[in-house]
Design a protein around this motif. Structure first.
Motif, PDB file in Angstrom:
ATOM      1  N   ASP A  26      31.975  47.190  50.303  1.00 13.43           N
ATOM      2  CA  ASP A  26      31.430  48.317  51.058  1.00 13.43           C
ATOM      3  C   ASP A  26      31.840  49.603  50.330  1.00 13.43           C
ATOM      4  O   ASP A  26      32.620  49.557  49.370  1.00 13.43           O
ATOM      5  N   PRO A  27      31.328  50.768  50.726  1.00 12.47           N
ATOM      6  CA  PRO A  27      31.657  52.021  50.018  1.00 12.47           C
ATOM      7  C   PRO A  27      33.149  52.311  49.944  1.00 12.47           C
ATOM      8  O   PRO A  27      33.638  52.805  48.918  1.00 12.47           O
ATOM      9  N   THR A  28      33.893  51.970  50.990  1.00 10.13           N
ATOM     10  CA  THR A  28      35.336  52.201  50.976  1.00 10.13           C
ATOM     11  C   THR A  28      36.013  51.345  49.911  1.00 10.13           C
ATOM     12  O   THR A  28      36.896  51.808  49.179  1.00 10.13           O
ATOM     13  N   GLY A  29      35.583  50.106  49.823  1.00 12.14           N
ATOM     14  CA  GLY A  29      36.146  49.204  48.824  1.00 12.14           C
ATOM     15  C   GLY A  29      35.836  49.661  47.408  1.00 12.14           C
ATOM     16  O   GLY A  29      36.688  49.590  46.515  1.00 12.14           O
ATOM     17  N   ILE A  30      34.626  50.122  47.191  1.00 12.15           N
ATOM     18  CA  ILE A  30      34.238  50.623  45.869  1.00 12.15           C
ATOM     19  C   ILE A  30      35.099  51.821  45.477  1.00 12.15           C
ATOM     20  O   ILE A  30      35.602  51.904  44.350  1.00 12.15           O
ATOM     21  N   ASP A  31      35.297  52.741  46.417  1.00 12.01           N
ATOM     22  CA  ASP A  31      36.115  53.926  46.140  1.00 12.01           C
ATOM     23  C   ASP A  31      37.544  53.538  45.783  1.00 12.01           C
ATOM     24  O   ASP A  31      38.167  54.162  44.915  1.00 12.01           O
ATOM     25  N   SER A  32      38.066  52.516  46.433  1.00 16.51           N
ATOM     26  CA  SER A  32      39.453  52.120  46.184  1.00 16.51           C
ATOM     27  C   SER A  32      39.639  51.473  44.813  1.00 16.51           C
ATOM     28  O   SER A  32      40.765  51.394  44.305  1.00 16.51           O
ATOM     29  N   LEU A  33      38.537  50.996  44.220  1.00 16.07           N
ATOM     30  CA  LEU A  33      38.621  50.329  42.921  1.00 16.07           C
ATOM     31  C   LEU A  33      38.421  51.275  41.736  1.00 16.07           C
ATOM     32  O   LEU A  33      38.763  50.942  40.604  1.00 16.07           O
ATOM     33  N   ARG A  34      37.873  52.443  41.980  1.00 12.95           N
ATOM     34  CA  ARG A  34      37.438  53.309  40.886  1.00 12.95           C
ATOM     35  C   ARG A  34      38.549  53.706  39.922  1.00 12.95           C
ATOM     36  O   ARG A  34      38.317  53.863  38.729  1.00 12.95           O
ATOM     37  N   ASP A  35      39.754  53.873  40.410  1.00  9.17           N
ATOM     38  CA  ASP A  35      40.845  54.350  39.565  1.00  9.17           C
ATOM     39  C   ASP A  35      41.767  53.238  39.079  1.00  9.17           C
ATOM     40  O   ASP A  35      42.898  53.493  38.664  1.00  9.17           O
ATOM     41  N   ASN A  36      41.265  51.990  39.099  1.00 10.40           N
ATOM     42  CA  ASN A  36      42.111  50.851  38.730  1.00 10.40           C
ATOM     43  C   ASN A  36      41.836  50.314  37.329  1.00 10.40           C
ATOM     44  O   ASN A  36      42.400  49.293  36.937  1.00 10.40           O
ATOM     45  N   GLY A  37      40.976  50.982  36.583  1.00  7.37           N
ATOM     46  CA  GLY A  37      40.707  50.535  35.217  1.00  7.37           C
ATOM     47  C   GLY A  37      39.847  49.300  35.135  1.00  7.37           C
ATOM     48  O   GLY A  37      39.917  48.535  34.158  1.00  7.37           O
ATOM     49  N   ILE A  38      39.008  49.086  36.133  1.00  8.57           N
ATOM     50  CA  ILE A  38      38.121  47.917  36.127  1.00  8.57           C
ATOM     51  C   ILE A  38      37.000  48.120  35.127  1.00  8.57           C
ATOM     52  O   ILE A  38      36.311  49.140  35.131  1.00  8.57           O
ATOM     53  N   THR A  39      36.826  47.137  34.253  1.00  8.64           N
ATOM     54  CA  THR A  39      35.748  47.143  33.273  1.00  8.64           C
ATOM     55  C   THR A  39      35.432  45.699  32.916  1.00  8.64           C
ATOM     56  O   THR A  39      35.973  44.763  33.524  1.00  8.64           O
ATOM     57  N   ASP A  40      34.560  45.481  31.945  1.00  9.05           N
ATOM     58  CA  ASP A  40      34.213  44.136  31.501  1.00  9.05           C
ATOM     59  C   ASP A  40      35.491  43.351  31.208  1.00  9.05           C
ATOM     60  O   ASP A  40      36.390  43.837  30.504  1.00  9.05           O
ATOM     61  N   SER A  41      35.585  42.147  31.739  1.00  8.73           N
ATOM     62  CA  SER A  41      36.813  41.347  31.618  1.00  8.73           C
ATOM     63  C   SER A  41      37.216  41.105  30.170  1.00  8.73           C
ATOM     64  O   SER A  41      38.411  40.954  29.872  1.00  8.73           O
ATOM     65  N   LYS A  42      36.246  41.051  29.256  1.00 13.01           N
ATOM     66  CA  LYS A  42      36.560  40.796  27.846  1.00 13.01           C
ATOM     67  C   LYS A  42      37.355  41.943  27.224  1.00 13.01           C
ATOM     68  O   LYS A  42      37.965  41.770  26.164  1.00 13.01           O
ATOM     69  N   LYS A  43      37.346  43.104  27.842  1.00  8.83           N
ATOM     70  CA  LYS A  43      38.057  44.264  27.310  1.00  8.83           C
ATOM     71  C   LYS A  43      39.461  44.416  27.893  1.00  8.83           C
ATOM     72  O   LYS A  43      40.160  45.375  27.583  1.00  8.83           O
ATOM     73  N   LEU A  44      39.864  43.467  28.722  1.00  9.27           N
ATOM     74  CA  LEU A  44      41.156  43.555  29.410  1.00  9.27           C
ATOM     75  C   LEU A  44      42.108  42.469  28.935  1.00  9.27           C
ATOM     76  O   LEU A  44      41.674  41.381  28.523  1.00  9.27           O
ATOM     77  N   THR A  45      43.391  42.745  29.022  1.00 12.89           N
ATOM     78  CA  THR A  45      44.385  41.724  28.709  1.00 12.89           C
ATOM     79  C   THR A  45      44.455  40.710  29.849  1.00 12.89           C
ATOM     80  O   THR A  45      44.000  40.971  30.970  1.00 12.89           O
ATOM     81  N   THR A  46      45.033  39.566  29.556  1.00 14.66           N
ATOM     82  CA  THR A  46      45.188  38.531  30.584  1.00 14.66           C
ATOM     83  C   THR A  46      45.977  39.063  31.776  1.00 14.66           C
ATOM     84  O   THR A  46      45.605  38.839  32.939  1.00 14.66           O
ATOM     85  N   LEU A  47      47.070  39.784  31.502  1.00 13.55           N
ATOM     86  CA  LEU A  47      47.907  40.328  32.582  1.00 13.55           C
ATOM     87  C   LEU A  47      47.124  41.326  33.429  1.00 13.55           C
ATOM     88  O   LEU A  47      47.204  41.301  34.665  1.00 13.55           O
ATOM     89  N   LYS A  48      46.346  42.200  32.778  1.00 14.65           N
ATOM     90  CA  LYS A  48      45.569  43.197  33.514  1.00 14.65           C
ATOM     91  C   LYS A  48      44.512  42.522  34.375  1.00 14.65           C
ATOM     92  O   LYS A  48      44.277  42.922  35.526  1.00 14.65           O
ATOM     93  N   ARG A  49      43.858  41.499  33.847  1.00 15.18           N
ATOM     94  CA  ARG A  49      42.847  40.766  34.631  1.00 15.18           C
ATOM     95  C   ARG A  49      43.470  40.139  35.871  1.00 15.18           C
ATOM     96  O   ARG A  49      42.894  40.200  36.958  1.00 15.18           O
ATOM     97  N   GLU A  50      44.641  39.525  35.715  1.00 14.76           N
ATOM     98  CA  GLU A  50      45.298  38.883  36.848  1.00 14.76           C
ATOM     99  C   GLU A  50      45.679  39.907  37.917  1.00 14.76           C
ATOM    100  O   GLU A  50      45.530  39.655  39.117  1.00 14.76           O
ATOM    101  N   THR A  51      46.155  41.067  37.472  1.00 17.89           N
ATOM    102  CA  THR A  51      46.516  42.128  38.419  1.00 17.89           C
ATOM    103  C   THR A  51      45.288  42.622  39.179  1.00 17.89           C
ATOM    104  O   THR A  51      45.313  42.787  40.404  1.00 17.89           O
ATOM    105  N   LEU A  52      44.199  42.853  38.439  1.00 11.29           N
ATOM    106  CA  LEU A  52      42.970  43.335  39.073  1.00 11.29           C
ATOM    107  C   LEU A  52      42.342  42.264  39.964  1.00 11.29           C
ATOM    108  O   LEU A  52      41.739  42.585  40.989  1.00 11.29           O
TER     109      LEU A  52
END
Length: 215
Positions: A26-52
């Motif tokens: 929902d819009p609230t959930g989207i807003d809460s994710l914006r500042d978490n560094g979410i991007t294509d999984s291939k561009k993230l480390t294993t640790l960052k993916r697990e955290t996200l």
């Protein structure tokens, strides 16, 4: 308004499942994710993916994940219908997440053709479907779906390693550990449910083994 995204992980792998994940926020959930560094999984480390992954689970309105076995993948690849396979499972996912709009990372060179293949079998005719190339990079929701798919697949690979008691690497043909595993254990009976025998690197090893037996 609920916005959904669908993406896959493991399409090019020679070992393990193809994982397709759908997710909605929902819009609230989207807003809460914006500042978490979410991007294509291939561009993230294993640790960052697990955290996200944990953050996404806590925030999502709905999640639906499909794991497609190597045997099923081989059946479609041998008929040159891998895109059809993805379309069918993405349709299942689109019908099982709560969303008003769903953005899909299209595997077809023609995104609109891929969209039509989903729409023709979609039960939920009220949901709007959008298909784009590189949606996993350009759209936050699809990026979240790519992380769900990638983490799920990585965990499946680790499960396979525990079952076989062998190191198999990432499962991708460019991985040295995967290459070594295939070269040394391709014909072990325990492995047959985990390897994609329709993939060219595996076929090449099979041919080499057949030629060796002739001499």
């Amino acid at each position: 308004m609920l916005l959904g995204g669908i993406d896959e992980a493991g399409r090019g792998s020679v070992i393990g499942p193809l994982v397709i994940a759908g997710i909605s926020f929902d819009p609230t959930g989207i807003d809460s994710l914006r500042d978490n560094g979410i991007t294509d999984s291939k561009k993230l480390t294993t640790l960052k993916r697990e955290t996200l992954y944990t953050k996404i689970l806590q925030t999502a309105v709905s999640i639906f994940v499909c794991r497609i076995s190597p045997v099923t993948i081989d059946n479609y690849v041998n008929r040159k219908k891998l895109n059809v396979l993805e379309s069918r499972y993405m349709t299942i996912i689109a019908d099982n997440i709560r969303a008003d709009k769903i953005i899909i990372d299209a595997c077809d060179v023609k995104p609109d053709r891929f969209k039509q293949s989903i729409l023709k079998n979609l039960t939920n005719k009220s949901v709007k479907i959008y298909c784009f190339h590189k949606a996993d990079t350009d759209n936050l929701i699809v990026s979240a779906a790519s992380i769900m798919a990638k983490v799920t697949r990585d965990r499946e690979i680790r499960k396979i390693e525990k079952i076989l008691c062998k190191k198999i690497g990432s499962g991708y043909p460019s991985d040295p550990s995967t290459k070594l595993f295939l070269r040394n254990h391709l014909f072990d009976n325990d492995n047959k449910n985990y390897i994609r025998f329709s993939w060219s690197p595996v076929k090449k090893l099979i041919d080499e083994g057949a030629q060796t037996k002739l001499f």
